[in-house]
Design a protein around this motif. Structure first.
Motif, PDB file in Angstrom:
ATOM      1  N   CYS A 112       0.829  -1.210   0.000  1.00  0.00           N
ATOM      2  CA  CYS A 112       0.000   0.000   0.000  1.00  0.00           C
ATOM      3  C   CYS A 112       0.862   1.258   0.000  1.00  0.00           C
ATOM      4  O   CYS A 112       0.509   2.252  -0.645  1.00  0.00           O
ATOM      5  CB  CYS A 112      -0.940   0.001   1.203  1.00  0.00           C
ATOM      6  N   ILE A 113       1.979   1.238   0.714  1.00  0.00           N
ATOM      7  CA  ILE A 113       2.885   2.383   0.703  1.00  0.00           C
ATOM      8  C   ILE A 113       3.427   2.606  -0.705  1.00  0.00           C
ATOM      9  O   ILE A 113       3.516   3.738  -1.182  1.00  0.00           O
ATOM     10  CB  ILE A 113       4.043   2.187   1.711  1.00  0.00           C
ATOM     11  N   SER A 114       3.766   1.525  -1.388  1.00  0.00           N
ATOM     12  CA  SER A 114       4.263   1.645  -2.754  1.00  0.00           C
ATOM     13  C   SER A 114       3.188   2.193  -3.688  1.00  0.00           C
ATOM     14  O   SER A 114       3.477   2.954  -4.609  1.00  0.00           O
ATOM     15  CB  SER A 114       4.731   0.291  -3.265  1.00  0.00           C
ATOM     16  N   GLU A 115       1.950   1.803  -3.438  1.00  0.00           N
ATOM     17  CA  GLU A 115       0.861   2.222  -4.320  1.00  0.00           C
ATOM     18  C   GLU A 115       0.396   3.646  -4.032  1.00  0.00           C
ATOM     19  O   GLU A 115       0.177   4.434  -4.957  1.00  0.00           O
ATOM     20  CB  GLU A 115      -0.320   1.254  -4.150  1.00  0.00           C
ATOM     21  N   TYR A 116       0.243   4.006  -2.748  1.00  0.00           N
ATOM     22  CA  TYR A 116      -0.336   5.301  -2.387  1.00  0.00           C
ATOM     23  C   TYR A 116       0.689   6.352  -1.962  1.00  0.00           C
ATOM     24  O   TYR A 116       0.363   7.524  -1.874  1.00  0.00           O
ATOM     25  CB  TYR A 116      -1.360   5.125  -1.261  1.00  0.00           C
ATOM     26  N   GLY A 117       1.904   5.928  -1.645  1.00  0.00           N
ATOM     27  CA  GLY A 117       2.932   6.886  -1.242  1.00  0.00           C
ATOM     28  C   GLY A 117       3.051   7.030   0.258  1.00  0.00           C
ATOM     29  O   GLY A 117       2.310   6.425   1.031  1.00  0.00           O
TER      30      GLY A 117
ATOM     31  N   THR B 195      -8.487  18.840   7.813  1.00  0.00           N
ATOM     32  CA  THR B 195      -7.785  20.043   7.365  1.00  0.00           C
ATOM     33  C   THR B 195      -7.309  19.957   5.929  1.00  0.00           C
ATOM     34  O   THR B 195      -7.065  20.979   5.295  1.00  0.00           O
ATOM     35  CB  THR B 195      -6.566  20.329   8.265  1.00  0.00           C
ATOM     36  N   GLY B 196      -7.135  18.742   5.423  1.00  0.00           N
ATOM     37  CA  GLY B 196      -6.644  18.576   4.063  1.00  0.00           C
ATOM     38  C   GLY B 196      -5.141  18.730   3.950  1.00  0.00           C
ATOM     39  O   GLY B 196      -4.589  18.650   2.860  1.00  0.00           O
ATOM     40  N   ALA B 197      -4.458  18.951   5.074  1.00  0.00           N
ATOM     41  CA  ALA B 197      -2.999  19.097   5.056  1.00  0.00           C
ATOM     42  C   ALA B 197      -2.336  17.729   4.865  1.00  0.00           C
ATOM     43  O   ALA B 197      -2.937  16.683   5.134  1.00  0.00           O
ATOM     44  CB  ALA B 197      -2.517  19.726   6.368  1.00  0.00           C
ATOM     45  N   ALA B 198      -1.104  17.764   4.416  1.00  0.00           N
ATOM     46  CA  ALA B 198      -0.359  16.512   4.210  1.00  0.00           C
ATOM     47  C   ALA B 198       0.065  15.942   5.559  1.00  0.00           C
ATOM     48  O   ALA B 198       0.539  16.663   6.437  1.00  0.00           O
ATOM     49  CB  ALA B 198       0.862  16.770   3.346  1.00  0.00           C
ATOM     50  N   ILE B 199      -0.143  14.656   5.726  1.00  0.00           N
ATOM     51  CA  ILE B 199       0.285  13.953   6.938  1.00  0.00           C
ATOM     52  C   ILE B 199       0.983  12.660   6.512  1.00  0.00           C
ATOM     53  O   ILE B 199       0.883  12.242   5.362  1.00  0.00           O
ATOM     54  CB  ILE B 199      -0.905  13.621   7.875  1.00  0.00           C
ATOM     55  N   THR B 200       1.658  12.041   7.459  1.00  0.00           N
ATOM     56  CA  THR B 200       2.284  10.748   7.189  1.00  0.00           C
ATOM     57  C   THR B 200       1.195   9.709   6.949  1.00  0.00           C
ATOM     58  O   THR B 200       0.199   9.659   7.659  1.00  0.00           O
ATOM     59  CB  THR B 200       3.133  10.311   8.394  1.00  0.00           C
ATOM     60  N   SER B 201       1.413   8.882   5.959  1.00  0.00           N
ATOM     61  CA  SER B 201       0.447   7.840   5.641  1.00  0.00           C
ATOM     62  C   SER B 201       0.303   6.885   6.827  1.00  0.00           C
ATOM     63  O   SER B 201       1.299   6.502   7.444  1.00  0.00           O
ATOM     64  CB  SER B 201       0.914   7.053   4.420  1.00  0.00           C
ATOM     65  N   PRO B 202      -0.917   6.488   7.180  1.00  0.00           N
ATOM     66  CA  PRO B 202      -1.089   5.538   8.284  1.00  0.00           C
ATOM     67  C   PRO B 202      -0.469   4.176   7.982  1.00  0.00           C
ATOM     68  O   PRO B 202      -0.143   3.425   8.885  1.00  0.00           O
ATOM     69  CB  PRO B 202      -2.605   5.435   8.448  1.00  0.00           C
ATOM     70  N   TYR B 203      -0.277   3.876   6.688  1.00  0.00           N
ATOM     71  CA  TYR B 203       0.344   2.604   6.329  1.00  0.00           C
ATOM     72  C   TYR B 203       1.795   2.533   6.796  1.00  0.00           C
ATOM     73  O   TYR B 203       2.303   1.454   7.082  1.00  0.00           O
ATOM     74  CB  TYR B 203       0.274   2.370   4.817  1.00  0.00           C
ATOM     75  N   VAL B 204       2.461   3.684   6.870  1.00  0.00           N
ATOM     76  CA  VAL B 204       3.849   3.705   7.328  1.00  0.00           C
ATOM     77  C   VAL B 204       3.922   3.271   8.790  1.00  0.00           C
ATOM     78  O   VAL B 204       4.728   2.419   9.163  1.00  0.00           O
ATOM     79  CB  VAL B 204       4.470   5.113   7.137  1.00  0.00           C
ATOM     80  N   THR B 205       3.056   3.832   9.615  1.00  0.00           N
ATOM     81  CA  THR B 205       3.032   3.475  11.036  1.00  0.00           C
ATOM     82  C   THR B 205       2.634   2.019  11.230  1.00  0.00           C
ATOM     83  O   THR B 205       3.243   1.297  12.016  1.00  0.00           O
ATOM     84  CB  THR B 205       2.046   4.385  11.797  1.00  0.00           C
TER      85      THR B 205
END
Length: 179
Positions: free
Chosen positions: A108-113, A121-131
């Motif tokens: 999923c990290i490879s697919e979604y980044g 807020t629409g701000a960029a956050i760390t993907s939950p898949y990373v955690t």
């Protein structure tokens, strides 16, 4: 005892003198105790016990779980070393499922980044898949260390060399080829 009267602290898990591997004890001429399990009365001809259904379940994402493959390869590795009866099958299942979940997260990290959009807020956050990936990898390592410690302490033949834990990246790459 802590100042507030609670019984916190104490010896840490895994602290203390480290035990030598059984092969090292035998090689240096020390006395070694081995767990002697009685031989089963009926010996069946199967190499691997039946794999539970949850290790083969279809996934919502369509990605195949590699848990069945990990379970079989780990069990066969243990059987080659004569430790298949010493390691609880549930521990092997937990290890296999954790590996497959880690592979799913990495896919999923490879697919979604690495970044995601915050829901409000629409701000960029760390993907939950990373955690999630980090947590599963930690769980994978903890399960493997438990399995490997049992093998290390009870295996009278060489237990080193290639092992199923070394194949994590292979499972990850083969999952990407399938999807």
């Amino acid at each position: 005892m802590a100042k507030d009267g609670t019984m916190r602290g104490g010896a840490r898990v895994g602290s203390g003198r480290k035990s030598k591997a059984l092969t090292e004890k035998i090689g240096s001429g020390l006395a070694a105790s081995v767990i002697e399990l009685p031989e089963p009365e009926e010996i069946s001809g199967e190499d691997v016990p039946p794999v539970k259904e949850f290790l083969k379940a279809a996934q919502k994402s369509g990605i195949d779980l590699c848990a069945e493959d990990v379970f079989k390869s780990t069990f066969l590795w243990l059987k080659e070393r004569g430790c298949d009866r010493l390691v609880n099958t549930q521990l092997i299942e937990q290890y296999a499922m954790s590996v497959s979940r880690w592979v799913q997260c990495e896919t999923c990290i490879s697919e979604y980044g690495f970044l995601a959009k915050h829901p409000t807020t629409g701000a960029a956050i760390t993907s939950p898949y990373v955690t999630m990936s980090q947590n599963y990898l930690k769980q994978v390592n903890q399960c493997w260390y438990q399995i490997y410690q049992i093998v290390k302490e009870n295996c009278s033949v060489e237990y080193g060399g290639a092992n199923p834990h070394d194949d994590l990246m292979e499972h990850l790459l083969s999952a990407r080829k399938r999807s």
